[in-house]
Enzyme design. Structure first.
Site, PDB file in Angstrom:
ATOM      1  N   ASP A 169       0.834  -1.204   0.000  1.00 44.27           N
ATOM      2  CA  ASP A 169       0.000   0.000   0.000  1.00 44.27           C
ATOM      3  C   ASP A 169       0.870   1.256   0.000  1.00 44.27           C
ATOM      4  O   ASP A 169       1.604   1.506   0.943  1.00 44.27           O
ATOM      5  CB  ASP A 169      -0.911  -0.013   1.231  1.00 44.27           C
ATOM      6  CG  ASP A 169      -2.064   0.969   1.139  1.00 44.27           C
ATOM      7  OD1 ASP A 169      -1.870   2.071   0.579  1.00 44.27           O
ATOM      8  OD2 ASP A 169      -3.154   0.648   1.638  1.00 44.27           O
ATOM      9  N   HIS A 200      -2.777  -0.291  -2.563  1.00 36.35           N
ATOM     10  CA  HIS A 200      -3.977   0.373  -2.073  1.00 36.35           C
ATOM     11  C   HIS A 200      -5.123   0.202  -3.071  1.00 36.35           C
ATOM     12  O   HIS A 200      -4.920   0.241  -4.280  1.00 36.35           O
ATOM     13  CB  HIS A 200      -3.669   1.864  -1.875  1.00 36.35           C
ATOM     14  CG  HIS A 200      -4.746   2.623  -1.190  1.00 36.35           C
ATOM     15  ND1 HIS A 200      -4.975   2.533   0.162  1.00 36.35           N
ATOM     16  CD2 HIS A 200      -5.663   3.494  -1.673  1.00 36.35           C
ATOM     17  CE1 HIS A 200      -5.991   3.312   0.481  1.00 36.35           C
ATOM     18  NE2 HIS A 200      -6.429   3.907  -0.605  1.00 36.35           N
TER      19      HIS A 200
END
Length: 231
Positions: A169, A200
């Site tokens: 992420d 993400h």
């Protein structure tokens, strides 16, 4: 499938997208938006939960800044607007609005009284705070941004919480993930799932980092979690 309703609070009224399941009585799930507002992706997720048997509702949490935001992740201008909205957003007020939605939907004649929440991105952070600060029966956070600075809130948790963490992420770097794991992994109410190789928003359909395998795995875990804790 859905309809737009209005929810009144002492600060004013805001809209929410509500999708009803086929059955007459059902538990409810509050869908907590990303930074793009109550857009097609959020409405699709809300409709999907209704199809799974939940009274699903997605409130417009940007209403204090700009009501009715409905943008995508497909242009630079929309991304700029989304980040501007996120930076102007008051998370504490957002959680108060979510609490009002929980109260509203729990009182719906077709609700069993059980209410869960699921949030994505900004909504993932808000789902974490919802778990800590409201009487939500079960909460799910997808790649919540900023949770590493809020782990102390978990001391207030009295209901189950599931975290989906994307290991790559870009908005929750490895050191932040380490803090989350270290501070939350042994909490009796918290379950953490990590997704190797995922960035993400791996569960956002049509998104740049969408990962179908991981999204299906996380979605299945979320549904099982809600079936267990919401009935």
């Amino acid at each position: 499938m859905g309809e737009t309703i209005s929810i009144s609070t002492q600060d004013g009224s805001f809209s929410a997208y509500l999708a009803r399941p086929a059955q007459a009585m059902a538990p409810a799930v509050v869908v907590i938006q990303e930074i793009f507002g109550v857009n097609a992706v959020m409405r699709e997720i809300t409709d999907g939960l209704a199809a799974q048997g939940y009274l699903a509702i997605c409130p417009d949490l940007f209403w204090r800044i700009e009501p009715g935001v409905d943008i995508t992740d497909k242009s630079e201008a929309e991304w700029k607007k989304a980040f501007a909205l996120m930076n102007a957003f008051d998370a504490d007020k957002g959680v108060e609005d979510i609490a009002a939605v929980i109260k509203y939907v729990r009182a719906e004649p077709s609700c069993t009284g059980k209410v869960g929440s699921v949030g994505f991105c900004l909504g993932g952070k808000l789902a974490f705070l919802t778990a800590a600060r409201t009487d939500c029966d079960a909460s799910v956070s997808y790649y919540g941004v900023g949770i590493e600075g809020l782990t102390g809130e978990a001391d207030k948790l009295t209901h189950p919480l599931m975290l989906h963490v994307a290991e790559e992420d870009q908005f929750v770097p490895k050191p932040a993930q380490a803090i989350i794991q270290q501070n939350l992994k042994n909490h009796p109410q918290i379950t953490i799932h990590s997704y190797a190789g995922c960035d993400h928003a791996f569960a956002r359909p049509g998104g740049e980092h969408y990962d179908e395998t991981a999204a299906k795995l996380a979605g299945g875990r979320t549904l099982t979690f809600f079936q267990t804790h919401l009935g």
